[in-house]
Design a protein around this motif. Structure first.
Motif, PDB file in Angstrom:
ATOM      1  N   ILE A 295       0.632  -1.240  -0.015  1.00  0.00           N
ATOM      2  CA  ILE A 295       0.217   0.042   0.089  1.00  0.00           C
ATOM      3  C   ILE A 295       0.843   1.372   0.074  1.00  0.00           C
ATOM      4  N   ASN A 296       2.068   1.100   0.811  1.00  0.00           N
ATOM      5  CA  ASN A 296       2.682   2.582   0.802  1.00  0.00           C
ATOM      6  C   ASN A 296       3.566   2.421  -0.462  1.00  0.00           C
ATOM      7  N   LYS A 297       3.977   1.228  -1.140  1.00  0.00           N
ATOM      8  CA  LYS A 297       4.374   1.597  -2.388  1.00  0.00           C
ATOM      9  C   LYS A 297       3.578   2.408  -3.341  1.00  0.00           C
ATOM     10  N   ILE A 298       2.372   1.648  -3.400  1.00  0.00           N
ATOM     11  CA  ILE A 298       1.285   2.325  -4.345  1.00  0.00           C
ATOM     12  C   ILE A 298       1.021   3.810  -4.108  1.00  0.00           C
ATOM     13  N   ASP A 299       1.015   4.239  -2.974  1.00  0.00           N
ATOM     14  CA  ASP A 299       0.691   5.620  -2.477  1.00  0.00           C
ATOM     15  C   ASP A 299       1.878   6.509  -3.079  1.00  0.00           C
ATOM     16  N   LYS A 300       3.298   5.787  -2.946  1.00  0.00           N
ATOM     17  CA  LYS A 300       4.360   6.539  -3.634  1.00  0.00           C
ATOM     18  C   LYS A 300       4.353   6.803  -5.002  1.00  0.00           C
ATOM     19  N   ASN A 301       3.994   5.677  -5.746  1.00  0.00           N
ATOM     20  CA  ASN A 301       3.921   5.722  -6.983  1.00  0.00           C
ATOM     21  C   ASN A 301       2.858   6.751  -7.555  1.00  0.00           C
ATOM     22  N   ILE A 302       1.648   6.810  -6.968  1.00  0.00           N
ATOM     23  CA  ILE A 302       0.731   7.784  -7.392  1.00  0.00           C
ATOM     24  C   ILE A 302       0.905   9.001  -6.968  1.00  0.00           C
ATOM     25  N   LYS A 303       1.652   9.378  -5.749  1.00  0.00           N
ATOM     26  CA  LYS A 303       2.171  10.687  -5.536  1.00  0.00           C
ATOM     27  C   LYS A 303       3.100  11.196  -6.576  1.00  0.00           C
ATOM     28  N   ASP A 304       4.138  10.143  -6.905  1.00  0.00           N
ATOM     29  CA  ASP A 304       5.150  10.749  -7.843  1.00  0.00           C
ATOM     30  C   ASP A 304       4.489  10.963  -9.295  1.00  0.00           C
ATOM     31  N   ALA A 305       3.676  10.084  -9.724  1.00  0.00           N
ATOM     32  CA  ALA A 305       3.062  10.548 -10.895  1.00  0.00           C
ATOM     33  C   ALA A 305       2.208  11.783 -11.134  1.00  0.00           C
ATOM     34  N   PHE A 306       1.603  12.118  -9.993  1.00  0.00           N
ATOM     35  CA  PHE A 306       0.823  13.473 -10.067  1.00  0.00           C
ATOM     36  C   PHE A 306       1.811  14.626  -9.800  1.00  0.00           C
ATOM     37  N   GLU A 307       2.751  14.372  -8.947  1.00  0.00           N
ATOM     38  CA  GLU A 307       3.789  15.482  -8.617  1.00  0.00           C
ATOM     39  C   GLU A 307       4.542  15.610 -10.042  1.00  0.00           C
ATOM     40  N   SER A 308       4.915  14.768 -10.917  1.00  0.00           N
ATOM     41  CA  SER A 308       5.664  14.795 -11.885  1.00  0.00           C
ATOM     42  C   SER A 308       5.002  15.396 -13.208  1.00  0.00           C
ATOM     43  N   GLY A 309       3.660  15.234 -13.099  1.00  0.00           N
ATOM     44  CA  GLY A 309       2.658  15.898 -14.247  1.00  0.00           C
ATOM     45  C   GLY A 309       2.617  14.764 -15.354  1.00  0.00           C
ATOM     46  N   MET A 310       3.456  13.770 -15.363  1.00  0.00           N
ATOM     47  CA  MET A 310       3.403  12.944 -16.600  1.00  0.00           C
ATOM     48  C   MET A 310       2.068  12.236 -16.985  1.00  0.00           C
ATOM     49  N   TYR A 311       1.178  12.216 -15.582  1.00  0.00           N
ATOM     50  CA  TYR A 311      -0.211  11.513 -16.070  1.00  0.00           C
ATOM     51  C   TYR A 311      -0.991  12.348 -16.926  1.00  0.00           C
ATOM     52  N   LYS A 312      -0.846  13.588 -17.117  1.00  0.00           N
ATOM     53  CA  LYS A 312      -1.463  14.259 -17.939  1.00  0.00           C
ATOM     54  C   LYS A 312      -1.306  13.919 -19.522  1.00  0.00           C
ATOM     55  N   ARG A 313       0.163  13.531 -19.828  1.00  0.00           N
ATOM     56  CA  ARG A 313       0.376  13.365 -21.180  1.00  0.00           C
ATOM     57  C   ARG A 313       0.627  11.806 -21.748  1.00  0.00           C
ATOM     58  N   SER A 314       0.128  11.078 -20.641  1.00  0.00           N
ATOM     59  CA  SER A 314       0.245   9.755 -20.928  1.00  0.00           C
ATOM     60  C   SER A 314      -1.157   9.006 -20.565  1.00  0.00           C
ATOM     61  N   GLN A 315      -1.855   8.582 -21.481  1.00  0.00           N
ATOM     62  CA  GLN A 315      -3.121   7.678 -21.004  1.00  0.00           C
ATOM     63  C   GLN A 315      -2.685   6.350 -20.641  1.00  0.00           C
ATOM     64  N   SER A 316      -1.625   5.626 -21.002  1.00  0.00           N
ATOM     65  CA  SER A 316      -1.255   4.590 -20.175  1.00  0.00           C
ATOM     66  C   SER A 316      -0.876   4.737 -18.832  1.00  0.00           C
ATOM     67  N   LEU A 317      -0.504   5.765 -18.522  1.00  0.00           N
ATOM     68  CA  LEU A 317       0.197   5.952 -17.168  1.00  0.00           C
ATOM     69  C   LEU A 317      -1.316   6.244 -16.437  1.00  0.00           C
ATOM     70  N   GLN A 318      -2.242   6.822 -17.052  1.00  0.00           N
ATOM     71  CA  GLN A 318      -3.500   7.148 -16.253  1.00  0.00           C
ATOM     72  C   GLN A 318      -4.298   5.695 -16.143  1.00  0.00           C
ATOM     73  N   LYS A 319      -4.225   4.721 -17.123  1.00  0.00           N
ATOM     74  CA  LYS A 319      -4.814   3.688 -16.605  1.00  0.00           C
ATOM     75  C   LYS A 319      -4.216   2.870 -15.674  1.00  0.00           C
ATOM     76  N   THR A 320      -2.664   2.960 -15.564  1.00  0.00           N
ATOM     77  CA  THR A 320      -2.043   2.366 -14.643  1.00  0.00           C
ATOM     78  C   THR A 320      -2.467   2.863 -13.162  1.00  0.00           C
ATOM     79  N   ILE A 321      -2.431   4.149 -13.028  1.00  0.00           N
ATOM     80  CA  ILE A 321      -3.110   4.809 -11.900  1.00  0.00           C
ATOM     81  C   ILE A 321      -4.493   4.357 -11.281  1.00  0.00           C
TER      82      ILE A 321
END
Length: 421
Positions: A295-321
């Protein structure tokens, strides 16, 4: 529990020339036959547990997606959606009308008996075309699933994706009416013999129903609990199948009085529970740590994805989230199950020890759910046909009862004592 007792009665079986036979395996004597039987039992138990794990995994998946995890209640139906792993629960307009009518009738002041009769007149039937039982209507009026919420393992889930059938204000107004002192409050889940008492004529379950005797001022004088056949298989035995709960209590008590577990078996059960608890405690702690770490690992992954802003440019990352969020919900549910199961283990262990020491007193001092558990442990057949109540203990307890009755010796009269007549 039966497995523990059975292992300690192997000697008794041997002394009384009782042989265990199976349909699918090799029967006979000898070390090899016994070894094959034990191996078969181990694999059967493993398959049963794996099946339970697969079922729970499916339930967790439905909950994580906001879906109702049980069979769809009246007013809903399960619908297959192409591309979706699980069925979705949608409103069934054929029966939703009756559910809304039931809530409206209750708000208008109708009793549950009156609501049941009115719904029958309107055409509300079960899947066999028979009348809906009063206890089922009462359950419908208490079912929180109709406002988009549900309980799983004692935990309330509100973040659901299926449509609401009843407005929340209407639902809670109905609960207030039902829970008033002058209204029936008990639901069918609180009856001790629901799910264990069968109709020996048609095979349907007997369901509990509370009836109240009132004083002139309207206050409840006494409550009576009856059981009757549901008639779900089209039989006509419901009318003549009523039996009082007090009679069932007395009959079970008379059976339990003849069951005395030997001290060596009680000690073996106690030691077995200690061993199981120690082993389970270690395994549960390891499992909980792994779950929390993930759970802690998932929280960290989601936090990093949002802080980097990459999820806005990648549909695959949005699906992964989205997949991470679903997995996180499933892990939290599993973590809650572990906590609940630990508590249940302690409760069941205490019940088991009390049952072994004095099964009759343990039966009467426990609540409805635990009394139901004791009946499931002791009885292989618990049925009623309208005139005859049948209570057959399981083979192990049948042997214990027979052994205890054979040990009872009538007291000898003193030489100067004369029998009274």
């Amino acid at each position: 529990m039966l497995g523990i007792i059975l292992r300690h009665y192997v000697l008794f079986f041997a002394q009384n020339n009782i042989q265990l036979l199976t349909v699918t395996d090799i029967n006979g004597d000898g070390l090899q036959v016994e070894a094959m039987r034990q191996v078969g039992m181990v694999f059967s138990e493993m398959e049963r547990k794996m099946g339970a794990m697969r079922t729970k995994e499916g339930i967790r998946g439905k909950i994580a997606l906001g879906q109702f995890p049980y069979h769809a209640p009246y007013g809903y139906k399960n619908k297959v959606v192409i591309g979706e792993k699980y069925k979705k629960m949608v409103i069934d307009e054929d029966t939703a009308f009756y559910i809304r009518q039931a809530y409206d009738m209750c708000l208008q002041g109708d009793s549950i008996q009156t609501i049941t009769s009115k719904l029958y007149t309107l055409g509300f039937r079960n899947k066999h075309g028979n009348r809906i039982a009063k206890s089922t209507v009462e359950y419908i009026l208490h079912n929180i699933a109709y406002i988009g919420k549900f309980y799983y393992d004692g935990i309330l889930y509100e973040d659901t994706k299926y449509p609401k059938l009843i407005d929340e204000a209407v639902y809670y107004s109905v609960q207030e009416k039902l829970n008033s002192p002058k209204k029936t409050r008990q639901t069918h889940t609180s009856f001790a013999y629901d799910g264990v008492l069968k109709c020996s004529k048609c095979g349907c379950a007997l369901t509990g129903e509370a009836k109240y005797k009132k004083n002139k001022d309207g206050s409840i004088k006494r409550k009576y609990v009856y059981y009757h056949c549901t008639g779900n298989r089209g039989g006509d035995c419901k009318k003549n199948s009523y039996i009082r709960e007090e009679l069932l209590d007395e009959s079970i008590a008379s059976l339990l009085k003849n069951i005395t577990i030997p001290d060596n078996v009680i000690n073996a059960v106690f030691e077995g529970l200690k061993t199981i608890h120690k082993s389970q405690g270690e395994n549960l702690e390891i499992t909980q740590n792994l779950i929390r770490k993930r759970i802690n690992k998932i929280d960290k992954n989601i936090k990093d994805a949002f802080e980097s802003g990459m999820y806005k440019r990648s549909q695959s990352l949005q699906k992964t989230i989205e997949d991470w969020e679903v997995e996180r919900k499933k892990l939290i549910i599993e973590e809650q199950e572990i906590t609940k199961n630990t508590k249940t283990f302690f409760e069941q262990s205490n019940l088991l020890l009390e049952f072994c020491k004095d099964c009759n007193n343990a039966f009467f001092k426990e609540n409805a759910e635990q009394k139901r558990t004791i009946v499931k442990i002791v009885c292989s057949n618990f049925s009623y046909n309208g005139s005859k109540l049948i209570i057959e203990p399981t083979p192990v307890f049948k042997y214990i009862i027979k052994s205890n009755l054979n040990k009872k010796i009538l007291p000898r009269l003193d030489s100067n004592q004369q029998p009274t007549g």
